[in-house]
Design a protein around this motif. Structure first.
Motif, PDB file in Angstrom:
ATOM      1  N   PHE A  17       3.931  -6.278  11.971  1.00  0.00           N
ATOM      2  CA  PHE A  17       2.894  -5.263  11.803  1.00  0.00           C
ATOM      3  C   PHE A  17       3.291  -4.333  10.664  1.00  0.00           C
ATOM      4  O   PHE A  17       4.460  -3.919  10.569  1.00  0.00           O
ATOM      5  N   MET A  18       2.330  -3.980   9.832  1.00  0.00           N
ATOM      6  CA  MET A  18       2.617  -3.113   8.684  1.00  0.00           C
ATOM      7  C   MET A  18       1.861  -1.790   8.806  1.00  0.00           C
ATOM      8  O   MET A  18       0.670  -1.777   9.130  1.00  0.00           O
ATOM      9  N   TYR A  19       2.571  -0.706   8.548  1.00  0.00           N
ATOM     10  CA  TYR A  19       1.979   0.621   8.635  1.00  0.00           C
ATOM     11  C   TYR A  19       2.160   1.370   7.316  1.00  0.00           C
ATOM     12  O   TYR A  19       2.991   1.012   6.477  1.00  0.00           O
ATOM     13  N   VAL A  20       1.371   2.415   7.142  1.00  0.00           N
ATOM     14  CA  VAL A  20       1.359   3.189   5.895  1.00  0.00           C
ATOM     15  C   VAL A  20       1.497   4.667   6.229  1.00  0.00           C
ATOM     16  O   VAL A  20       0.656   5.228   6.933  1.00  0.00           O
ATOM     17  N   ASN A  21       2.558   5.301   5.733  1.00  0.00           N
ATOM     18  CA  ASN A  21       2.748   6.738   5.940  1.00  0.00           C
ATOM     19  C   ASN A  21       2.576   7.552   4.664  1.00  0.00           C
ATOM     20  O   ASN A  21       2.527   8.782   4.714  1.00  0.00           O
ATOM     21  N   HIS A  22       2.525   6.888   3.517  1.00  0.00           N
ATOM     22  CA  HIS A  22       2.296   7.567   2.239  1.00  0.00           C
ATOM     23  C   HIS A  22       1.196   6.832   1.490  1.00  0.00           C
ATOM     24  O   HIS A  22       1.035   5.623   1.637  1.00  0.00           O
ATOM     25  N   LEU A  23       0.448   7.567   0.671  1.00  0.00           N
ATOM     26  CA  LEU A  23      -0.579   6.979  -0.172  1.00  0.00           C
ATOM     27  C   LEU A  23      -0.480   7.568  -1.577  1.00  0.00           C
ATOM     28  O   LEU A  23      -0.031   8.711  -1.748  1.00  0.00           O
ATOM     29  N   ARG A  24      -0.893   6.808  -2.567  1.00  0.00           N
ATOM     30  CA  ARG A  24      -0.878   7.292  -3.944  1.00  0.00           C
ATOM     31  C   ARG A  24      -1.934   8.379  -4.129  1.00  0.00           C
ATOM     32  O   ARG A  24      -3.126   8.140  -3.950  1.00  0.00           O
ATOM     33  N   ILE A  84       0.820  -1.221   0.000  1.00  0.00           N
ATOM     34  CA  ILE A  84       0.000   0.000   0.000  1.00  0.00           C
ATOM     35  C   ILE A  84       0.848   1.263   0.000  1.00  0.00           C
ATOM     36  O   ILE A  84       0.542   2.212  -0.724  1.00  0.00           O
ATOM     37  N   ASP A  85       1.905   1.299   0.794  1.00  0.00           N
ATOM     38  CA  ASP A  85       2.760   2.490   0.851  1.00  0.00           C
ATOM     39  C   ASP A  85       3.645   2.532  -0.392  1.00  0.00           C
ATOM     40  O   ASP A  85       4.480   1.654  -0.596  1.00  0.00           O
ATOM     41  N   PRO A  86       3.513   3.557  -1.250  1.00  0.00           N
ATOM     42  CA  PRO A  86       4.224   3.562  -2.537  1.00  0.00           C
ATOM     43  C   PRO A  86       5.641   4.113  -2.486  1.00  0.00           C
ATOM     44  O   PRO A  86       6.353   4.070  -3.496  1.00  0.00           O
ATOM     45  N   HIS A  87       6.091   4.652  -1.350  1.00  0.00           N
ATOM     46  CA  HIS A  87       7.421   5.265  -1.304  1.00  0.00           C
ATOM     47  C   HIS A  87       8.483   4.196  -1.571  1.00  0.00           C
ATOM     48  O   HIS A  87       8.520   3.161  -0.883  1.00  0.00           O
ATOM     49  N   PRO A  88       9.364   4.410  -2.556  1.00  0.00           N
ATOM     50  CA  PRO A  88      10.368   3.380  -2.898  1.00  0.00           C
ATOM     51  C   PRO A  88      11.229   2.943  -1.722  1.00  0.00           C
ATOM     52  O   PRO A  88      11.554   1.758  -1.590  1.00  0.00           O
ATOM     53  N   LYS A  89      11.603   3.877  -0.841  1.00  0.00           N
ATOM     54  CA  LYS A  89      12.422   3.531   0.315  1.00  0.00           C
ATOM     55  C   LYS A  89      11.625   2.723   1.343  1.00  0.00           C
ATOM     56  O   LYS A  89      12.188   1.938   2.098  1.00  0.00           O
TER      57      LYS A  89
END
Length: 445
Positions: free
Chosen positions: A326-333, A298-303
């Motif tokens: 656990f997976m988190y998302v700090n960026h979205l498309r 879900i998070d699209p940031h390459p890093k």
């Protein structure tokens, strides 16, 4: 009206059909009662041991104003912002309301009501329950691709479990686009010096901010890698990466404060293999039962994608497999305003539109933050140089308009949008077991 259904590969531990029915026959009423089909099954559970998501059909009624749903508790409390969740304006489709931390017992639920504004709620719904993982026992490792990622996603978690938390930051974060984009305007008069200084500052940020929450200094590490992508692990793992502006830059610039000994301390090379070696060493030294990392789907940031793959490879190389990741998302498309609404509101899973996942199925965990912890999280953001956005005139006018004219409830603690989006009453994660996480990512490559 744009139709968009949120979809996830969720696997609840318990669920029941539900109904959202108006309290009265008055068409002007914006209150619905929440009732369950499986009342008996719910009564046998301990609600506090579950994360609760209500799947329902949402319909915005305003092109610009966000729709919102608020829980009315037994004392008719309905104006507290941390009981309210916000959704998109001008859209309709399946959405998820986070009810975690609000279910005390079945008797409370039988009296539950929801108030909605600038939207409509369709009658058919589903209540999903996810058994909370036992993260109280065993070490916790939080992997931050950059300084501030751990704070954005999991400050509440690492504050509440500070005595068992370890945090490592992967990237140096040294990039400076131009001299006028330095933290302090005019401080350095050449880009090479500015890049070097930024790497030092971001390492200092990552090694000091968690101290605010009581995380022990010796459990923090900054790795200082740069120019790595997912492909470097699979196509050029041994290749040394150099910074284009400052070729002499090495990971050592970020490791000056580390107290932990890691494999790449001596070789001091930025490469995919060295990063995997370091993460595998951290797993072996810490032996975490829980690891937090960015969601590579879900998070699209390459890093951020790179960091998840680095963890998967490290688990494969290490002798230790964590119980859960656990997976988190700090960026979205193309989305910068999620989580929606003013500071301290509730939030659920980030917008996503696929019912299948490379992980098969995953569970959900919502961590509640007290108002005190949320305010401490604001301070942690302010301690991060990258989040000290300049008070440009457009931002100042927007803040004034929202507070004085619209009276929208926004506090505008800072001018960076993360001060609004990520100061919320919940931190929400998906999770799978460690072997599934590693095997699922690596078998696709």
């Amino acid at each position: 009206m744009k139709k968009l259904d949120y979809q996830y590969a969720l696997k609840p531990d318990w669920q029941s059909d539900a109904r959202l029915e108006k309290q009265t026959t008055d068409n002007q009423s914006n209150i619905v009662n929440l009732t369950l089909s499986d009342n008996t099954g719910f009564a046998e559970l301990n609600p506090e041991q579950y994360t609760w998501l209500l799947s329902f059909t949402y319909q915005s009624t305003h092109k610009k104003k966000s729709g919102s749903v608020c829980v009315i508790l037994e004392n008719n409390e309905q104006n507290t912002v941390n009981h309210r969740q916000y959704f998109e304006a001008g859209e309709t489709g399946t959405r998820y309301l986070n009810l975690s931390g609000l279910l005390a017992d079945y008797q409370t639920l039988s009296q539950w009501q929801l108030v909605y504004d600038h939207c409509l709620l369709m009658p058919d719904a589903t209540l999903l329950g996810f058994k909370k993982p036992d993260i109280h026992h065993g070490p916790i490792l939080i992997i931050a691709p950059h300084a501030d990622d751990a704070e954005l996603a999991a400050y509440g978690v690492y504050s509440d479990f500070s005595d068992q938390v370890w945090i490592t930051t992967i990237n140096a974060g040294q990039n400076v686009q131009s001299l006028d984009r330095q933290y302090i305007t005019g401080l350095d008069d050449n880009l090479k010096d500015a890049v070097s200084r930024k790497a030092k500052i971001r390492a200092w940020n990552s090694m000091t901010t968690p101290l605010l929450a009581g995380v022990k200094f010796e459990r923090l590490s900054s790795l200082g890698y740069f120019n790595l992508t997912k492909n470097t692990f699979y196509n050029a793992s041994e290749k040394q990466q150099n910074d284009s502006v400052c070729p002499e830059l090495t990971p050592a610039i970020s490791r000056a404060l580390n107290t932990m000994t890691l494999p790449n301390d001596e070789s001091n090379i930025s490469s995919g293999k060295r990063l995997v070696d370091d993460l595998a060493s951290l797993l072996d030294q810490i032996k975490p039962t829980s690891v937090f990392v960015t969601d590579p789907e879900i998070d699209p940031h390459p890093k951020h994608i790179m960091s998840a793959h680095a963890l998967a490879l490290a688990i494969q190389q290490s002798g230790h497999i964590p119980d859960r990741v656990f997976m988190y998302v700090n960026h979205l498309r193309k989305i910068k305003k999620f989580p929606y609404g003013p500071e301290h509101a509730r939030t659920a899973l980030p917008p996503w539109y696929e019912s299948t996942s490379k992980f098969g199925h995953y569970s959900c965990y919502s961590h509640q933050l007290t108002l005190k912890t949320q305010k401490e999280k604001v301070v942690s953001f302010d301690s991060m140089h990258d989040l000290r956005s300049k008070p440009r005139i457009q931002k100042m006018l927007k803040a004034w308009w929202h507070k004085k004219v619209l009276k929208s409830g926004y506090q505008f603690y800072g001018y960076h949008h993360y001060f609004q989006t990520h100061i919320k009453a919940n931190e929400v994660f998906t999770f799978v077991d460690g072997k599934t996480f590693s095997d699922s990512l690596l078998q696709k490559e």
